[in-house]
Design an enzyme around this catalytic site. Sequence first.
Site, PDB file in Angstrom:
ATOM      1  N   GLU A 184       0.854  -1.184   0.000  1.00 39.39           N
ATOM      2  CA  GLU A 184       0.000   0.000   0.000  1.00 39.39           C
ATOM      3  C   GLU A 184       0.892   1.237   0.000  1.00 39.39           C
ATOM      4  O   GLU A 184       1.716   1.411   0.892  1.00 39.39           O
ATOM      5  CB  GLU A 184      -0.917   0.014   1.223  1.00 39.39           C
ATOM      6  N   ASP A 214       0.680   5.212   0.104  1.00 38.62           N
ATOM      7  CA  ASP A 214      -0.252   6.303   0.382  1.00 38.62           C
ATOM      8  C   ASP A 214       0.194   7.628  -0.230  1.00 38.62           C
ATOM      9  O   ASP A 214      -0.637   8.486  -0.533  1.00 38.62           O
ATOM     10  CB  ASP A 214      -0.426   6.457   1.898  1.00 38.62           C
ATOM     11  N   HIS A 225      19.307   9.497  -1.686  1.00 37.57           N
ATOM     12  CA  HIS A 225      20.564  10.236  -1.786  1.00 37.57           C
ATOM     13  C   HIS A 225      20.625  11.293  -0.690  1.00 37.57           C
ATOM     14  O   HIS A 225      19.633  11.956  -0.389  1.00 37.57           O
ATOM     15  CB  HIS A 225      20.680  10.912  -3.155  1.00 37.57           C
ATOM     16  N   CYS A 285      24.272   8.205   2.222  1.00 36.22           N
ATOM     17  CA  CYS A 285      25.638   8.626   2.523  1.00 36.22           C
ATOM     18  C   CYS A 285      25.634   9.540   3.751  1.00 36.22           C
ATOM     19  O   CYS A 285      24.732  10.365   3.919  1.00 36.22           O
ATOM     20  CB  CYS A 285      26.239   9.366   1.327  1.00 36.22           C
ATOM     21  N   SER A 340      27.441   5.464   1.574  1.00 40.54           N
ATOM     22  CA  SER A 340      26.670   4.234   1.732  1.00 40.54           C
ATOM     23  C   SER A 340      26.536   3.626   0.339  1.00 40.54           C
ATOM     24  O   SER A 340      26.011   4.267  -0.573  1.00 40.54           O
ATOM     25  CB  SER A 340      25.291   4.547   2.327  1.00 40.54           C
ATOM     26  N   SER A 383      26.017   0.830  -2.961  1.00 40.30           N
ATOM     27  CA  SER A 383      25.007  -0.018  -3.596  1.00 40.30           C
ATOM     28  C   SER A 383      25.494  -1.456  -3.698  1.00 40.30           C
ATOM     29  O   SER A 383      26.662  -1.763  -3.459  1.00 40.30           O
ATOM     30  CB  SER A 383      24.673   0.522  -4.991  1.00 40.30           C
TER      31      SER A 383
END
Length: 245
Positions: free
Chosen positions: A34, A36, A80, A122, A148, A150
């Site tokens: 779901e 919203d 990001h 990051c 951070s 991938s």
Amino acid sequence: MVADDASCSSRNPRPATIFNNPYSRVNLYGEEIEIDYRGYEVTVENFIRVLTGRLPPSTPTSKRLNTDEHSNILIYMTGHGGEGFLKFQDDHELSNSELADAIEQMWQKRRYHELLFIVDTCQAESMGKLFYSPNVVAIGSSAIGEESLSLHSDREIGTYVSDRYSYYAFQFLESVTPSSKRTLYDFSQLCPFSLCQSTVITRSDLFRRDIRHVLVTDFFGSVRHIIPGPVIEISNSTVYENDTL
């Protein structure tokens, strides 16, 4: 809130599906998702309004966070970002000071009992650095000054399909059942540097309980046990005390 409808993107060769691993096809979109707020509804203003309850009277229940002082709230954000901000869309940012003040409003308005904030971006540590409200735990996928990263590149669509922290968090939560005894401390240790290639930071100084004794199911996958009130006989009809007559 989902800003991009990746499941229905024209670049997606498998419409209405999202996978976080090109080799193990587990559809994250499923049939019970779901959403919203989607697309351009996902703004900093709407996010803060949902948290603080400052919404127009015409806002439907599905777009409200109807919580009180007994509610445990999970906020999981990914995208990001940089030191002190997380991007919304391409041209707006949520700052760590705005977020801290919004959570304080929630506390003052008795909109939560305990709050778990998780952010995968990051320099994620910076998003919880300014928190000052009670009963909040903040987990960031990277320390200030770190990126951070991938994980899992899908050659078919030409992009990465997951972030490292979110992927390993998903793997951890797949093993959690409603009766699980795993704790928030266990959750905070799910992605060591060898896996995430960044330093996961947990801030729990504002929390009143030791996270070693806080069950993951206090925030993820819990089941409410509802005890009905006493039965009252009225005009040959059986109702419960809390029912509306």
